[in-house]
Design a protein around this motif. Sequence first.
Motif, PDB file in Angstrom:
ATOM      1  N   UNK A   1       6.555  81.628  94.185  1.00  0.00           N
ATOM      2  CA  UNK A   1       6.306  81.249  92.996  1.00  0.00           C
ATOM      3  C   UNK A   1       7.549  81.510  91.863  1.00  0.00           C
ATOM      4  N   UNK A   2       8.315  82.790  92.129  1.00  0.00           N
ATOM      5  CA  UNK A   2       9.338  82.931  91.382  1.00  0.00           C
ATOM      6  C   UNK A   2      10.497  81.852  92.002  1.00  0.00           C
ATOM      7  N   UNK A   3      10.672  81.695  93.167  1.00  0.00           N
ATOM      8  CA  UNK A   3      11.676  80.666  93.793  1.00  0.00           C
ATOM      9  C   UNK A   3      11.361  79.235  93.209  1.00  0.00           C
ATOM     10  N   UNK A   4      10.140  79.046  93.108  1.00  0.00           N
ATOM     11  CA  UNK A   4       9.692  77.510  92.536  1.00  0.00           C
ATOM     12  C   UNK A   4      10.163  77.438  91.190  1.00  0.00           C
ATOM     13  N   UNK A   5       9.837  78.430  90.412  1.00  0.00           N
ATOM     14  CA  UNK A   5      10.162  78.352  88.829  1.00  0.00           C
ATOM     15  C   UNK A   5      11.892  78.189  88.713  1.00  0.00           C
ATOM     16  N   UNK A   6      12.437  79.187  89.451  1.00  0.00           N
ATOM     17  CA  UNK A   6      13.724  78.983  89.168  1.00  0.00           C
ATOM     18  C   UNK A   6      14.575  77.753  89.873  1.00  0.00           C
ATOM     19  N   UNK A   7      13.706  77.100  90.976  1.00  0.00           N
ATOM     20  CA  UNK A   7      14.480  75.991  91.461  1.00  0.00           C
ATOM     21  C   UNK A   7      14.034  74.799  90.490  1.00  0.00           C
ATOM     22  N   UNK A   8      13.079  74.760  90.059  1.00  0.00           N
ATOM     23  CA  UNK A   8      12.730  73.787  88.909  1.00  0.00           C
ATOM     24  C   UNK A   8      13.550  73.810  87.711  1.00  0.00           C
ATOM     25  N   UNK A   9      14.399  74.886  87.551  1.00  0.00           N
ATOM     26  CA  UNK A   9      15.177  74.854  86.169  1.00  0.00           C
ATOM     27  C   UNK A   9      16.166  74.151  86.407  1.00  0.00           C
ATOM     28  N   UNK A  10      16.986  73.374  85.218  1.00  0.00           N
ATOM     29  CA  UNK A  10      17.872  72.607  85.421  1.00  0.00           C
ATOM     30  C   UNK A  10      19.257  73.671  84.988  1.00  0.00           C
ATOM     31  N   UNK A  11      20.327  73.361  85.648  1.00  0.00           N
ATOM     32  CA  UNK A  11      21.626  74.208  85.129  1.00  0.00           C
ATOM     33  C   UNK A  11      21.713  74.693  83.571  1.00  0.00           C
ATOM     34  N   UNK A  12      21.384  73.609  82.891  1.00  0.00           N
ATOM     35  CA  UNK A  12      21.336  73.966  81.435  1.00  0.00           C
ATOM     36  C   UNK A  12      20.321  75.094  80.997  1.00  0.00           C
ATOM     37  N   UNK A  13      19.084  74.795  81.579  1.00  0.00           N
ATOM     38  CA  UNK A  13      17.903  75.871  81.360  1.00  0.00           C
ATOM     39  C   UNK A  13      18.193  77.311  81.917  1.00  0.00           C
ATOM     40  N   UNK A  14      18.829  77.354  82.998  1.00  0.00           N
ATOM     41  CA  UNK A  14      19.384  78.654  83.643  1.00  0.00           C
ATOM     42  C   UNK A  14      20.499  79.213  82.701  1.00  0.00           C
ATOM     43  N   UNK A  15      21.490  78.360  82.174  1.00  0.00           N
ATOM     44  CA  UNK A  15      22.375  79.022  81.161  1.00  0.00           C
ATOM     45  C   UNK A  15      21.718  79.411  80.060  1.00  0.00           C
ATOM     46  N   UNK A  16      20.777  78.759  79.388  1.00  0.00           N
ATOM     47  CA  UNK A  16      20.040  79.270  78.345  1.00  0.00           C
ATOM     48  C   UNK A  16      19.196  80.691  78.552  1.00  0.00           C
ATOM     49  N   UNK A  17      18.601  80.603  79.532  1.00  0.00           N
ATOM     50  CA  UNK A  17      18.065  81.721  79.878  1.00  0.00           C
ATOM     51  C   UNK A  17      18.740  83.165  80.134  1.00  0.00           C
ATOM     52  N   UNK A  18      19.929  82.855  80.933  1.00  0.00           N
ATOM     53  CA  UNK A  18      21.062  83.737  80.795  1.00  0.00           C
ATOM     54  C   UNK A  18      21.376  84.300  79.441  1.00  0.00           C
ATOM     55  N   UNK A  19      21.573  83.426  78.574  1.00  0.00           N
ATOM     56  CA  UNK A  19      22.194  83.661  77.160  1.00  0.00           C
ATOM     57  C   UNK A  19      21.008  84.342  76.470  1.00  0.00           C
ATOM     58  N   UNK A  20      19.879  84.068  76.835  1.00  0.00           N
ATOM     59  CA  UNK A  20      18.747  84.796  76.265  1.00  0.00           C
ATOM     60  C   UNK A  20      18.731  86.264  76.551  1.00  0.00           C
ATOM     61  N   UNK A  21      18.894  86.591  77.776  1.00  0.00           N
ATOM     62  CA  UNK A  21      18.892  87.746  78.401  1.00  0.00           C
ATOM     63  C   UNK A  21      20.108  88.725  78.012  1.00  0.00           C
TER      64      UNK A  21
END
Length: 198
Positions: free
Chosen positions: A95-115
């Motif tokens: 479930x973790x892998x699926x959630x992260x795979x479904x993230x776009x590069x922009x969403x991944x960058x936003x989550x990194x910025x949030x953290x």
Amino acid sequence: MPAEQEVGLGLRERKKLRTRATIREQAMRLFAEKGYGETTVEQIAEAAEISPSTFFRYFPSKEQLVLVDDLDPIMIRSFQEQPADLPVLTALRRSMERAFTDMSPEQFDREQARQKLIRSVPELRAAQLDELQRTIKMLADGVAERLGRPAGDIESRAFAGAVVGTILGVLDDEHVFSLDRMGRALDLFEAGFPFDKS
């Protein structure tokens, strides 16, 4: 939220999700430009083209805008959809892998910025404990439901707390959102932490 996750939602629900995403996007932009402490709710509302009262309908506070983890409910939903014959930890990893795979590069960058923002602002870092407790409860409830156990049972809570703690233990200021380190931490968890004694 990925576009495919809006499929099946009504126009009103889609509009709410997009407004929420816009508020968060504008807030993160302002935090990067002005600093978290120097940015007001009024400035965020103006940038998102909403009223301050509308802001508070989506987020109870500026702090919660940053702390609330939108990935948690997505992962729990995916976890509940995993085949019933999978071991709990395998289902969780998928479930973790699926959630992260479904993230776009922009969403991944936003989550990194949030953290990174949470780690850099002492009041956010301190307040994150309450959010982690909610994450642990959400995961524990999902595990209990999957296994047919009563909600809040101690085994499900202990498992959820151990998994969350294991993942948090390998994340630091340099690796605030490292999927590789999360995966390696869960490998160790699954193997029972076999320390090399050589």
